[in-house]
Motif scaffolding. Sequence first.
Motif, mmCIF file in Angstrom:
data_model
loop_
_atom_site.group_PDB
_atom_site.id
_atom_site.type_symbol
_atom_site.label_atom_id
_atom_site.label_comp_id
_atom_site.label_asym_id
_atom_site.label_seq_id
_atom_site.Cartn_x
_atom_site.Cartn_y
_atom_site.Cartn_z
ATOM 1 N N LEU A 144 0.727 -1.247 -0.002
ATOM 2 C CA LEU A 144 0.005 0.095 0.046
ATOM 3 C C LEU A 144 0.881 1.255 -0.036
ATOM 4 N N VAL A 145 0.304 2.309 -0.231
ATOM 5 C CA VAL A 145 0.901 3.653 -0.148
ATOM 6 C C VAL A 145 1.430 4.298 1.062
ATOM 7 N N ALA A 146 2.280 5.005 1.261
ATOM 8 C CA ALA A 146 2.472 5.571 2.455
ATOM 9 C C ALA A 146 1.820 6.683 2.821
ATOM 10 N N GLY A 147 0.968 7.282 1.837
ATOM 11 C CA GLY A 147 0.301 8.618 1.813
ATOM 12 C C GLY A 147 1.445 9.707 1.559
ATOM 13 N N GLY A 148 0.790 11.139 1.321
ATOM 14 C CA GLY A 148 1.733 11.854 0.855
ATOM 15 C C GLY A 148 1.277 13.299 1.290
ATOM 16 N N SER A 149 1.958 14.334 1.018
ATOM 17 C CA SER A 149 3.358 14.222 0.534
ATOM 18 C C SER A 149 4.553 13.649 1.394
ATOM 19 N N SER A 150 4.344 13.873 2.781
ATOM 20 C CA SER A 150 5.242 13.500 3.577
ATOM 21 C C SER A 150 5.390 11.985 4.000
ATOM 22 N N GLY A 151 5.304 11.119 3.023
ATOM 23 C CA GLY A 151 5.072 9.562 3.281
ATOM 24 C C GLY A 151 6.476 8.978 4.087
ATOM 25 N N GLY A 152 7.686 9.439 3.438
ATOM 26 C CA GLY A 152 8.818 8.948 4.019
ATOM 27 C C GLY A 152 9.090 9.402 5.485
ATOM 28 N N SER A 153 8.694 10.557 5.956
ATOM 29 C CA SER A 153 8.648 10.975 7.076
ATOM 30 C C SER A 153 7.725 10.284 8.189
ATOM 31 N N ALA A 154 6.439 9.868 7.786
ATOM 32 C CA ALA A 154 5.683 9.150 8.590
ATOM 33 C C ALA A 154 5.982 7.825 8.664
ATOM 34 N N VAL A 155 6.479 7.020 7.492
ATOM 35 C CA VAL A 155 7.159 5.884 7.757
ATOM 36 C C VAL A 155 8.180 5.530 8.600
ATOM 37 N N ASN A 156 9.193 6.632 8.547
ATOM 38 C CA ASN A 156 10.396 6.531 9.409
ATOM 39 C C ASN A 156 9.976 6.494 10.809
ATOM 40 N N VAL A 157 9.035 7.298 11.134
ATOM 41 C CA VAL A 157 8.636 7.436 12.559
ATOM 42 C C VAL A 157 7.958 6.277 12.972
ATOM 43 N N ALA A 158 6.926 5.768 12.211
ATOM 44 C CA ALA A 158 6.203 4.564 12.401
ATOM 45 C C ALA A 158 6.996 3.287 12.714
ATOM 46 N N LYS A 159 8.148 3.236 11.992
ATOM 47 C CA LYS A 159 9.224 2.126 11.923
ATOM 48 C C LYS A 159 10.156 2.116 12.780
ATOM 49 N N ASP A 160 10.408 3.376 13.662
ATOM 50 C CA ASP A 160 11.247 3.795 14.585
ATOM 51 C C ASP A 160 12.586 3.883 14.030
ATOM 52 N N TYR A 161 12.589 4.250 12.793
ATOM 53 C CA TYR A 161 13.992 4.728 11.863
ATOM 54 C C TYR A 161 14.446 5.848 12.785
ATOM 55 N N THR A 162 13.389 7.004 12.820
ATOM 56 C CA THR A 162 13.668 8.081 13.419
ATOM 57 C C THR A 162 12.710 8.456 14.776
ATOM 58 N N VAL A 163 13.398 9.004 15.657
ATOM 59 C CA VAL A 163 12.268 9.335 16.946
ATOM 60 C C VAL A 163 11.447 10.441 16.525
ATOM 61 N N PHE A 164 11.478 11.025 15.755
ATOM 62 C CA PHE A 164 10.382 12.058 15.186
ATOM 63 C C PHE A 164 10.887 12.465 13.945
ATOM 64 N N SER A 165 10.110 13.296 13.006
ATOM 65 C CA SER A 165 10.387 13.713 11.779
ATOM 66 C C SER A 165 9.710 15.060 11.499
ATOM 67 N N ILE A 166 10.104 15.893 10.625
ATOM 68 C CA ILE A 166 9.559 17.037 10.245
ATOM 69 C C ILE A 166 9.118 17.161 8.724
ATOM 70 N N GLY A 167 7.783 17.222 8.656
ATOM 71 C CA GLY A 167 6.907 17.178 7.446
ATOM 72 C C GLY A 167 6.559 18.476 6.979
ATOM 73 N N GLY A 168 5.808 18.467 5.888
ATOM 74 C CA GLY A 168 5.421 19.982 5.497
ATOM 75 C C GLY A 168 3.939 19.656 5.027
ATOM 76 N N ASP A 169 2.857 20.493 5.344
ATOM 77 C CA ASP A 169 1.481 20.298 5.204
ATOM 78 C C ASP A 169 0.961 21.479 4.451
ATOM 79 N N THR A 170 0.454 21.135 3.350
ATOM 80 C CA THR A 170 -0.307 22.325 2.465
ATOM 81 C C THR A 170 -1.876 21.828 2.352
ATOM 82 N N GLY A 171 -2.012 20.660 2.256
ATOM 83 C CA GLY A 171 -3.592 20.385 2.171
ATOM 84 C C GLY A 171 -3.750 18.947 2.593
#
Length: 466
Positions: A144-171
């Motif tokens: 399945l897709v990760a969602g977007g556009s901040s998909g990589g940021s969300a997956v890294n947090v969900a998988k504990d690859y990063t403690v947190f991530s900074i995304g960008g939200d337009t819509g």
Amino acid sequence: MDSQIKKIHQQLVTKQISCTALVQEKLDLLKENTHNTVNSLLDKIALELAVKVDAKIANGEEIGLLEGIPFGIKDVYMVQGTYTTASSDLLKNYKSAYTATAIQKLLDAGAIPLVKENCDSFGHGSSSENTIFGAVKNALNTELVAGGSSGGSAVNVAKDYTVFSIGGDTGGSIRQPAGYNHIYGLKPTYGRISRYGLMAYASSTDCVGPLAKSIEDIRILLNVMSGKDIKDQTTITSTEIKEDSILNNGKVKTIGYFKNFVNNTSIDPKIKADFLATLEKIKEQGITIKELDFFDSDTLVSTYYTLAMAETASNLSRLDGTNYGNRIEGDNLKDTYAITRSENFSEESKRRIVGGNQVLSQGFSDEIYLKALALRDQISDNFDKDFKEVDIILSPVTPNTPPKIGDSLKDPLAMYLSDAYTVGFSLGQLPTLTVPQGTSTGLQITAAKNQEQTLLKFANFLKETI
């Protein structure tokens, strides 16, 4: 309260773990991951900073709460000396000359950047498939897709690859992938966090925000990044949110929901049923539930994309290979511009640029663009009216579960409609938080402008209630 940041901070202070070992562990996970979340690793910078944190601890010096905490950065933020590609061919070799204000505040607090994260090119997409680095795969189901556009940021947090991530939200670009990957994602009030150093998509709705696994971590990060910035004249003054101020639900008496969101024929029956069941659980806690009227989903999506495409056409006009970017020479200057842009922008980016130029062109701007501006004002007025009657607006994050990778690319309109429940709050410039409860893609909590404290307070209540 649950907090990965506080937990790791305590482990560092008590020398249960070293910062270098922690950072190396996360870097190894990022290198080995098969979810396509990484555009570039910042391993050299990260390990150098980790050594300094370990030295401070060894010398008995006090470290700040964020000092030594590894995090990820969506690849649309400037970080001096690093590749900032926006997941595009045009900027695939571009290195930032400066650092974004929000990121600099985290660096000043001692947080350690690990990775520039995969995303839809220039933020153009709702699935993180529109990228030269390959589609980001959902953290829970790689088909399945990760969602977007901040998909990589969300997956890294969900998988504990990063403690947190900074995304960008337009819509909805933080909230929707947060929902798809079952984590927390915040779009703050427009202007609360500086946009300086964030590549502009639609300047009137672009927001900087955190993705994390706990409400407390969202609060900590929001406090660090908030504040006025002389480099961004849209920024506003905000007050710090204290931990004890979000621990109870005393102020939230009335919850509103938009009946047309729930009665929409396109909503997944299971999401609808789960959402209505959540409302009943909230009602059992003595909170009043109020049905609200709102614009239909088609109107919201049309208004948002009309304005967003117009603004992105204007913002991306500067990218022609002259000052920066991957220049492709033609027979003359005009030809060079045309070839550079046609070869280096993705199909989705070109679709949005062409659409934006169309609605801004003579003969169409009055009929389409000005009408969208008027509708945005009506949407804001509607929210002002609603928040005189309710404390919080609750809604599903998305009308449907995440599609399979490849399906969204076949049907761009379906991709746009996946934003039906997020874009309205962007047009209203309201603070909105995705929480991983209530439906299979989470719930969306929205408050009046500058009421992030109420937002986080109610999120804690929901966590304990459902």
